[in-house]
Design an enzyme around this catalytic site. Structure first.
Site, PDB file in Angstrom:
ATOM      1  N   ARG A  94       0.863  -1.182   0.000  1.00  0.00           N
ATOM      2  CA  ARG A  94       0.000   0.000   0.000  1.00  0.00           C
ATOM      3  C   ARG A  94       0.899   1.231   0.000  1.00  0.00           C
ATOM      4  O   ARG A  94       2.034   1.195   0.506  1.00  0.00           O
ATOM      5  CB  ARG A  94      -0.893   0.031   1.233  1.00  0.00           C
ATOM      6  CG  ARG A  94      -1.851  -1.135   1.367  1.00  0.00           C
ATOM      7  CD  ARG A  94      -2.648  -1.012   2.646  1.00  0.00           C
ATOM      8  NE  ARG A  94      -3.624  -2.092   2.807  1.00  0.00           N
ATOM      9  CZ  ARG A  94      -3.402  -3.222   3.470  1.00  0.00           C
ATOM     10  NH1 ARG A  94      -2.220  -3.430   4.059  1.00  0.00           N
ATOM     11  NH2 ARG A  94      -4.338  -4.146   3.564  1.00  0.00           N
ATOM     12  N   LYS A 134      -2.469  -2.260   7.832  1.00  0.00           N
ATOM     13  CA  LYS A 134      -3.680  -1.755   8.468  1.00  0.00           C
ATOM     14  C   LYS A 134      -3.878  -2.416   9.830  1.00  0.00           C
ATOM     15  O   LYS A 134      -3.579  -3.592  10.017  1.00  0.00           O
ATOM     16  CB  LYS A 134      -4.900  -2.036   7.582  1.00  0.00           C
ATOM     17  CG  LYS A 134      -5.009  -1.111   6.370  1.00  0.00           C
ATOM     18  CD  LYS A 134      -6.317  -1.329   5.658  1.00  0.00           C
ATOM     19  CE  LYS A 134      -6.506  -0.311   4.536  1.00  0.00           C
ATOM     20  NZ  LYS A 134      -7.789  -0.497   3.827  1.00  0.00           N
ATOM     21  N   HIS A 159      -2.068   2.491  -6.016  1.00  0.00           N
ATOM     22  CA  HIS A 159      -2.943   1.341  -5.770  1.00  0.00           C
ATOM     23  C   HIS A 159      -3.157   0.522  -7.038  1.00  0.00           C
ATOM     24  O   HIS A 159      -3.446  -0.675  -6.967  1.00  0.00           O
ATOM     25  CB  HIS A 159      -4.280   1.802  -5.192  1.00  0.00           C
ATOM     26  CG  HIS A 159      -4.828   0.868  -4.169  1.00  0.00           C
ATOM     27  ND1 HIS A 159      -4.211   0.645  -2.950  1.00  0.00           N
ATOM     28  CD2 HIS A 159      -5.924   0.057  -4.181  1.00  0.00           C
ATOM     29  CE1 HIS A 159      -4.908  -0.244  -2.254  1.00  0.00           C
ATOM     30  NE2 HIS A 159      -5.946  -0.615  -2.972  1.00  0.00           N
ATOM     31  N   ARG A 199      -0.582  -2.042  -6.933  1.00  0.00           N
ATOM     32  CA  ARG A 199      -0.956  -3.085  -5.973  1.00  0.00           C
ATOM     33  C   ARG A 199      -1.984  -4.033  -6.604  1.00  0.00           C
ATOM     34  O   ARG A 199      -1.871  -5.259  -6.462  1.00  0.00           O
ATOM     35  CB  ARG A 199      -1.511  -2.432  -4.711  1.00  0.00           C
ATOM     36  CG  ARG A 199      -1.932  -3.398  -3.611  1.00  0.00           C
ATOM     37  CD  ARG A 199      -2.218  -2.590  -2.340  1.00  0.00           C
ATOM     38  NE  ARG A 199      -3.055  -3.290  -1.388  1.00  0.00           N
ATOM     39  CZ  ARG A 199      -2.601  -4.143  -0.460  1.00  0.00           C
ATOM     40  NH1 ARG A 199      -1.297  -4.414  -0.403  1.00  0.00           N
ATOM     41  NH2 ARG A 199      -3.425  -4.723   0.390  1.00  0.00           N
ATOM     42  N   HIS A 221      -4.211  -8.778   3.656  1.00  0.00           N
ATOM     43  CA  HIS A 221      -5.652  -8.726   3.844  1.00  0.00           C
ATOM     44  C   HIS A 221      -6.043  -9.567   5.054  1.00  0.00           C
ATOM     45  O   HIS A 221      -5.591 -10.708   5.204  1.00  0.00           O
ATOM     46  CB  HIS A 221      -6.383  -9.281   2.613  1.00  0.00           C
ATOM     47  CG  HIS A 221      -6.366  -8.357   1.447  1.00  0.00           C
ATOM     48  ND1 HIS A 221      -6.578  -8.780   0.143  1.00  0.00           N
ATOM     49  CD2 HIS A 221      -6.155  -7.017   1.363  1.00  0.00           C
ATOM     50  CE1 HIS A 221      -6.511  -7.750  -0.672  1.00  0.00           C
ATOM     51  NE2 HIS A 221      -6.256  -6.665   0.038  1.00  0.00           N
ATOM     52  N   TYR A 281      -9.876 -10.262  -6.815  1.00  0.00           N
ATOM     53  CA  TYR A 281      -8.896 -10.331  -7.902  1.00  0.00           C
ATOM     54  C   TYR A 281      -9.089 -11.569  -8.764  1.00  0.00           C
ATOM     55  O   TYR A 281      -8.722 -11.573  -9.939  1.00  0.00           O
ATOM     56  CB  TYR A 281      -7.475 -10.299  -7.333  1.00  0.00           C
ATOM     57  CG  TYR A 281      -7.146  -8.976  -6.680  1.00  0.00           C
ATOM     58  CD1 TYR A 281      -6.893  -7.847  -7.448  1.00  0.00           C
ATOM     59  CD2 TYR A 281      -7.115  -8.848  -5.298  1.00  0.00           C
ATOM     60  CE1 TYR A 281      -6.613  -6.626  -6.861  1.00  0.00           C
ATOM     61  CE2 TYR A 281      -6.834  -7.636  -4.697  1.00  0.00           C
ATOM     62  CZ  TYR A 281      -6.585  -6.532  -5.478  1.00  0.00           C
ATOM     63  OH  TYR A 281      -6.314  -5.320  -4.889  1.00  0.00           O
TER      64      TYR A 281
END
Length: 306
Positions: free
Chosen positions: A148, A172, A243, A246, A269, A278
Site C-alpha cells: 500500500r 492496516k 494502488h 498493488r 488482507h 482479484y
C-alpha cells in the site's frame, strides 16, 4: 465520541488515516443529530440513523458531485461501530443502527495495468540521478511487493533486508508482515541506498527510506505524482496510481498460478474474501481473451455447422 475514537486508536490500533475517516464521518453524524435536537448519541433512535443515511445519500460535495454509495456505506459502518461501543460500555441500552439497511454497492473490479504496460513503466530509460534512482526503487517495490502507498512511504531503512530479500511492513490495524522483495526491486533499492539516498539525506531524514528533495520523508501525494509522471512518460493512457500497481501485483500473481491465500498474506488482507475480488478480474480477463481469440466464440454458426 472522543472516547470511542480513543478506543479505536489505543485498543484497536487503527492507522491515522482510518481514524481520520472515522472522525469525519462521526462529525457529520453528530451535526445531523444536533440538527434533529438529539444532543447525546446514546439517545439516537433507529429513525435518526436511517435519516442520516438518507441525508448522506442525497447530499452533494462542494463541487456538485453526489456522495458515492461506498462513502455512505463507510459512514454507516462508523455509526454502527460507535453505537455498538456505547452498548458494550453500558452507555446505551440498545443499538439503533442494527436494523438499518446498508446501501447496495455496485460491484467495482480493480483495474490493473497489463504485464506489457508494467514492463514499459519499469523498463524505461535509466536516470542515474538521486531522484531517478529513488523513483525506480519506488516503482519496483510497489509492483514487485504489492505494498500500500501508506506502507511504502512509512518504511525506514532498517525495515529492509536486501540480503534476505524481504521488507518488514506495518499494515492496516497495526498488523506487521514480512513481504518478499524480488531481484529487480533488490537491485534498484541497492543502487538507491548507495548512490541516491545519501545525496538526498539531511538532518531531518532520520531513518526514512524514501526521501523528497528536501531530505524529508516522501509523502503519499509525492509518490502519486512520481508514478503519474512515469506512466505518462511510458505512454500508458490509463490512470495509474500507487494502488493500481498493488492491483496489478495481485492480478498478475493469480494469472501466473499463485494460490489466493498466498496472495492474501502478501497483500496483508485480514480476510481472503477481500483478495478473492482479484480472481474475478482474472476470470474476466480469461473470458475477454477467449472471446477475442477463439474463431467460434462470437461468430454465429450457419445451418449444418458451416
Amino acid at each position: 465520541m472522543e472516547r470511542f475514537l480513543d478506543h479505536l486508536r489505543v485498543e484497536r490500533g487503527l492507522a491515522a488515516n482510518t481514524l481520520e475517516a472515522y472522525r469525519r464521518d462521526l462529525a457529520r453524524y453528530r451535526a445531523f443529530l444536533l440538527g434533529r435536537g438529539v444532543r447525546d448519541g446514546a439517545m439516537a433512535a433507529a429513525e435518526d440513523v436511517r435519516g442520516f443515511v438518507a441525508h448522506l445519500s442525497a447530499a452533494v460535495h462542494g463541487d456538485g458531485r453526489r456522495y458515492r454509495a461506498s462513502s455512505v456505506a463507510r459512514a454507516l459502518s462508523a455509526v454502527r461501530a460507535f453505537h455498538r461501543f456505547l452498548v458494550r460500555e453500558g452507555l446505551a441500552g440498545d443499538d439503533p443502527s442494527a436494523g438499518v439497511v446498508r446501501p447496495r454497492l455496485p460491484r467495482s473490479l480493480p483495474r490493473p495495468i497489463s504485464v506489457e504496460e508494467a514492463a514499459r513503466l519499469l523498463d524505461g530509460p535509466e536516470d542515474p540521478s538521486p531522484v531517478g534512482l529513488r523513483d525506480r526503487a519506488i516503482l519496483e517495490l510497489l509492483y514487485g511487493s504489492g505494498l500500500r502507498i501508506s506502507e511504502l512511504v512509512g518504511l525506514d531503512v532498517d525495515d529492509l533486508d536486501l540480503e534476505e530479500g524481504s521488507v518488514r511492513v506495518l499494515g492496516k490495524g497495526g498488523r506487521e508482515r514480512e513481504v518478499p522483495v524480488g531481484r529487480a526491486a533488490r537491485d534498484a533499492l541497492a543502487r538507491y541506498l548507495s548512490a541516491g539516498r545519501p545525496a538526498l539525506a539531511s538532518a531531518r531524514s532520520r531513518g526514512a527510506l524514501f526521501l523528497n528533495h528536501r531530505g524529508g520523508r516522501l509523502t503519499r501525494q509525492g509518490c502519486a505524482r512520481i508514478l503519474a509522471r512515469r506512466a505518462r512518460a511510458a505512454g500508458i493512457e490509463a490512470r495509474v496510481t500507487p494502488h493500481t500497481l498493488r492491483h496489478s501485483f495481485a492480478t498478475h500473481l493469480l494469472e501466473g498460478g499463485a494460490d489466493v491465500r498466498v496472495v492474501q498474506e502478501l497483500l496483508g488482507h485480514a480476510s481472503v474474501a477481500t483478495t478473492q475480488v482479484y480472481t474475478l478480474v482474472t476470470r474476466a480477463h480469461l473470458r475477454e481473451v477467449y472471446l477475442t481469440a477463439h474463431p467460434r466464440a462470437r461468430r454465429p454458426t450457419t445451418a449444418g455447422g458451416r
